[in-house]
Design an enzyme around this catalytic site. Structure first.
Site, PDB file in Angstrom:
ATOM      1  N   HIS A   1     -11.873 -24.947 -29.485  1.00 32.19           N
ATOM      2  CA  HIS A   1     -12.962 -24.490 -28.622  1.00 32.19           C
ATOM      3  C   HIS A   1     -12.407 -24.231 -27.225  1.00 32.19           C
ATOM      4  O   HIS A   1     -11.474 -24.901 -26.787  1.00 32.19           O
ATOM      5  CB  HIS A   1     -14.088 -25.522 -28.545  1.00 32.19           C
TER       6      HIS A   1
ATOM      7  N   ASP B   1     -19.188 -24.363 -36.322  1.00 32.63           N
ATOM      8  CA  ASP B   1     -18.951 -23.394 -37.394  1.00 32.63           C
ATOM      9  C   ASP B   1     -18.120 -23.978 -38.542  1.00 32.63           C
ATOM     10  O   ASP B   1     -18.010 -23.367 -39.597  1.00 32.63           O
ATOM     11  CB  ASP B   1     -18.253 -22.150 -36.827  1.00 32.63           C
TER      12      ASP B   1
ATOM     13  N   HIS C   1     -15.867 -16.106 -32.172  1.00 31.45           N
ATOM     14  CA  HIS C   1     -17.103 -16.719 -31.643  1.00 31.45           C
ATOM     15  C   HIS C   1     -18.063 -16.923 -32.828  1.00 31.45           C
ATOM     16  O   HIS C   1     -17.742 -17.643 -33.762  1.00 31.45           O
ATOM     17  CB  HIS C   1     -17.631 -15.779 -30.547  1.00 31.45           C
TER      18      HIS C   1
HETATM   19  N1  CMX Z   1      -6.150 -22.557 -35.566  1.00 31.76           N
HETATM   20  C1  CMX Z   1      -4.899 -22.190 -35.233  1.00 31.76           C
HETATM   21  N2  CMX Z   1      -4.486 -22.023 -33.950  1.00 31.76           N
HETATM   22  C2  CMX Z   1      -5.393 -22.274 -32.986  1.00 31.76           C
HETATM   23  C3  CMX Z   1      -6.708 -22.689 -33.252  1.00 31.76           C
HETATM   24  C4  CMX Z   1      -7.081 -22.805 -34.607  1.00 31.76           C
HETATM   25  N3  CMX Z   1      -8.319 -23.145 -34.963  1.00 31.76           N
HETATM   26  N4  CMX Z   1      -7.376 -22.853 -32.088  1.00 31.76           N
HETATM   27  C5  CMX Z   1      -6.507 -22.554 -31.105  1.00 31.76           C
HETATM   28  N5  CMX Z   1      -5.300 -22.190 -31.653  1.00 31.76           N
HETATM   29  C6  CMX Z   1      -4.118 -21.707 -30.938  1.00 31.76           C
HETATM   30  C7  CMX Z   1      -4.465 -20.422 -30.187  1.00 31.76           C
HETATM   31  O1  CMX Z   1      -4.403 -19.296 -31.034  1.00 31.76           O
HETATM   32  C8  CMX Z   1      -3.423 -20.422 -29.097  1.00 31.76           C
HETATM   33  O2  CMX Z   1      -2.183 -19.990 -29.681  1.00 31.76           O
HETATM   34  P1  CMX Z   1      -1.174 -19.008 -28.880  1.00 31.76           P
HETATM   35  O3  CMX Z   1      -0.824 -19.743 -27.624  1.00 31.76           O
HETATM   36  O4  CMX Z   1      -0.015 -18.866 -29.828  1.00 31.76           O
HETATM   37  O5  CMX Z   1      -1.925 -17.746 -28.631  1.00 31.76           O
HETATM   38  C9  CMX Z   1      -3.278 -21.900 -28.764  1.00 31.76           C
HETATM   39  O6  CMX Z   1      -3.771 -22.617 -29.911  1.00 31.76           O
HETATM   40  C10 CMX Z   1      -4.065 -22.322 -27.547  1.00 31.76           C
HETATM   41  O7  CMX Z   1      -5.426 -21.967 -27.713  1.00 31.76           O
HETATM   42  P2  CMX Z   1      -6.557 -22.852 -27.001  1.00 31.76           P
HETATM   43  O8  CMX Z   1      -6.341 -22.766 -25.532  1.00 31.76           O
HETATM   44  O9  CMX Z   1      -6.583 -24.205 -27.619  1.00 31.76           O
HETATM   45  O10 CMX Z   1      -7.895 -22.119 -27.448  1.00 31.76           O
HETATM   46  P3  CMX Z   1      -8.630 -20.882 -26.739  1.00 31.76           P
HETATM   47  O11 CMX Z   1      -9.513 -21.411 -25.672  1.00 31.76           O
HETATM   48  O12 CMX Z   1      -7.673 -19.819 -26.377  1.00 31.76           O
HETATM   49  O13 CMX Z   1      -9.506 -20.323 -27.957  1.00 31.76           O
HETATM   50  C11 CMX Z   1     -10.957 -20.463 -29.813  1.00 31.76           C
HETATM   51  C12 CMX Z   1     -10.634 -21.019 -28.439  1.00 31.76           C
HETATM   52  C13 CMX Z   1     -12.303 -21.018 -30.240  1.00 31.76           C
HETATM   53  C14 CMX Z   1     -11.049 -18.939 -29.733  1.00 31.76           C
HETATM   54  C15 CMX Z   1      -9.855 -20.889 -30.804  1.00 31.76           C
HETATM   55  O14 CMX Z   1      -9.772 -22.293 -30.859  1.00 31.76           O
HETATM   56  C16 CMX Z   1     -10.060 -20.323 -32.191  1.00 31.76           C
HETATM   57  O15 CMX Z   1      -9.678 -19.183 -32.443  1.00 31.76           O
HETATM   58  N6  CMX Z   1     -10.703 -21.118 -33.119  1.00 31.76           N
HETATM   59  C17 CMX Z   1     -11.044 -20.637 -34.446  1.00 31.76           C
HETATM   60  C18 CMX Z   1     -12.264 -19.714 -34.369  1.00 31.76           C
HETATM   61  C19 CMX Z   1     -13.518 -20.491 -34.125  1.00 31.76           C
HETATM   62  O16 CMX Z   1     -13.805 -21.510 -34.737  1.00 31.76           O
HETATM   63  N7  CMX Z   1     -14.350 -19.958 -33.207  1.00 31.76           N
HETATM   64  C20 CMX Z   1     -15.690 -20.511 -32.934  1.00 31.76           C
HETATM   65  C21 CMX Z   1     -15.752 -21.256 -31.626  1.00 31.76           C
HETATM   66  C22 CMX Z   1     -17.151 -21.696 -31.334  1.00 31.76           C
HETATM   67  C23 CMX Z   1     -17.981 -20.541 -30.882  1.00 31.76           C
HETATM   68  O17 CMX Z   1     -17.685 -19.953 -29.813  1.00 31.76           O
HETATM   69  O18 CMX Z   1     -18.896 -20.146 -31.577  1.00 31.76           O
END
Ligand code: CMX
Length: 450
Positions: free
Chosen positions: A319, A374, A273
């Protein structure tokens, strides 16, 4: 006290209570969401559970604050003096009342904040008592909690007050807390990175400019502009993000705004986050170091593919709700493009943007391959010499508290009850499935382990 804001808030709360009472009475059984087992196991993603009026994250348009998109918001809010960007006081008025303030109303909030900026000495001593290596987010959370001694709501509650009076005291506490946030953030910054030099707030400056002033950077007008933009962009992201959601649950127990805000800050401190801005900037710097400068798109693509194949997350991308480029990313990119398009880190941000979405999309599992705020915010701070990456989430935090406190005042003003979802055990779940589906295999819990 910002009289006009309180008056308008009282009016809208009253109207909204009647609206919700009517909806509950006549449409109480109306179904908004159904929840599947998969959704429960996957972080309740996509289940609409909350009503939050301060803002809404449109998956395809991004955040709408009181129904204004980011470009609209930047257009309609009253601007700071000699500035292209809004006063945080005007934004707070909008978050609280749902009405766009005129300049006088926006300044009234700013003036109210100025009257309430003084931080009790014991709060600084709490920060001072911590070891130097303490993460700034820990210090911010502790400082907010230390301010709890000042809660008017907590005092009045102990004396005995009834529900209709709650929100007014939450508002008082919210104004007191938000007024002090730039001071707390600056104190933390100066103590950690500027040998403890303490600069008190300047009485002529607006909330955002004052932060820049208190960390000794108000001499650069573009940095001050960045701060104004930054604090608007990070202020609210509807009700389900970790910060707002945890704060909302805590406040539903009638814990005061200081407990509530501290809980929100704790949630923001996670790398999935708010801490992603720190992580993303660290990652960008690592890329520059790895290649000894700006890599080509081809080099970057190979690097990113190798990282995701090893199971690493690319910070700043993806996201839980958004399904498009975060308009907050675009707004910050516009500022960088205007003032420092040749900055190396910013050029890398652009190159990453050209490469990462297609790599993530090609994995077939990432629901949103696009950048969030971010992915860029840290690079801009870095350009202006704010290079202490672990401080970045503090700036996100003090801005987000504007939204969190507005949401909390509304929750208490609408008399929302204690949040208390029900849980079951996995064994119960298996029994429920077995009862509904005779062909289901025997519950795992009762299956002997081989
Ligand atoms: N890099 C690599 N893999 C990613 C990814 C990224 N940036 N974003 C999603 N994925 C992967 C997930 O790890 C998940 O993999 P598994 O099925 O193997 O576990 C898959 O893609 C599906 O995830 P999703 O449904 O697309 O994303 P979520 O809703 O579960 O998670 C988030 C969202 C933000 C936690 C995730 O995209 C992430 O970790 N991003 C990087 C961290 C980040 O930028 N966070 C800030 C978000 C904004 C905020 O809240 O402030």
């Amino acid at each position: 006290m910002s009289h006009r804001m309180k008056e308008r808030l009282a009016y809208h709360l009253n109207e909204q209570r009647q609206r919700l009472d009517y909806l509950k009475k006549h449409y109480g059984q109306f179904k908004i969401s159904e929840v599947t087992l998969e959704q429960i196991i996957s972080g309740i993603r996509g289940v609409t559970l909350l009503i939050t009026d301060t803002s809404y994250v449109d998956p395809h348009q991004g955040i709408r604050i009181r129904d204004f998109t980011i470009p609209e918001l930047l257009r309609v809010l009253p601007k700071a003096r000699n500035s292209a960007f809004p006063l945080a006081g005007g934004l707070y008025y909008l978050l609280m009342t749902g009405e766009v303030p005129d300049e006088t109303e926006a300044w009234e909030v700013e003036e109210t904040w100025k009257e309430r900026m003084a931080v009790p000495e014991h709060v600084f001593r709490v920060i001072d008592a911590m070891p130097h290596q303490t993460h700034p987010m820990t210090l911010l959370s502790q400082a907010i909690l230390a301010l709890q001694t000042e809660s008017i709501f907590a005092r009045r509650y102990e004396e005995g007050i009834s529900k209709p009076a709650f929100w007014g005291y939450y508002l008082e506490d919210s104004l007191n807390l938000t007024a002090k946030l730039p001071v707390l953030a600056a104190y933390i910054y100066n103590r950690k990175y500027r040998q403890g030099e303490h600069i008190p707030p300047h009485p002529d400056l607006d909330w955002s400019a004052n932060f820049a002033y208190m960390i000794g950077r108000s001499d650069d007008p573009i940095f001050v502009e960045l701060m104004r933009l930054y604090f608007v962009l990070h202020s609210d992201h509807e009700g389900g993000n970790v910060t707002a959601y945890s704060a909302n649950v805590v406040s539903s127990s009638l814990a005061d705004i200081y407990f509530t805000a501290s809980a929100g800050i704790n949630g923001l401190a996670g790398p999935l986050h708010g801490l992603a801005n720190q992580e993303c900037t660290r990652w960008l710097l690592r890329v520059l170091h790895h290649f000894g400068g700006l890599p080509s798109e081809e080099q970057l693509e190979t690097y990113v593919r190798e990282q995701v194949e090893r199971g690493m997350t690319i910070p700043g991308y993806g996201h839980a709700v958004l399904r498009t480029v975060d308009p907050r990313f675009t707004a910050l990119a516009d500022l960088a493009e205007t003032y420092f398009p040749q900055d190396t880190l910013y050029r890398l941000v652009k190159r990453v943007y050209a490469v990462v979405p297609r790599v993530l999309a090609s994995l077939g599992k990432v629901k949103n391959p696009w950048p969030n705020v971010d992915a860029i915010s840290g690079a801009l701070l870095y350009h202006f010499g704010v290079r202490q990456l672990d401080f970045y989430t503090v700036l996100f935090g003090i801005s987000r508290m504007l939204g969190v406190t507005a949401q909390t005042v509304w929750s208490r003003g609408l008399y929302k009850p204690l949040e208390r979802p029900k849980s079951i055990t996995s064994q119960m779940l298996e029994a429920m499935i077995a009862q509904a589906d005779e062909t289901a295999p025997a519950p795992l819990a009762s299956t002997p382990v081989a």
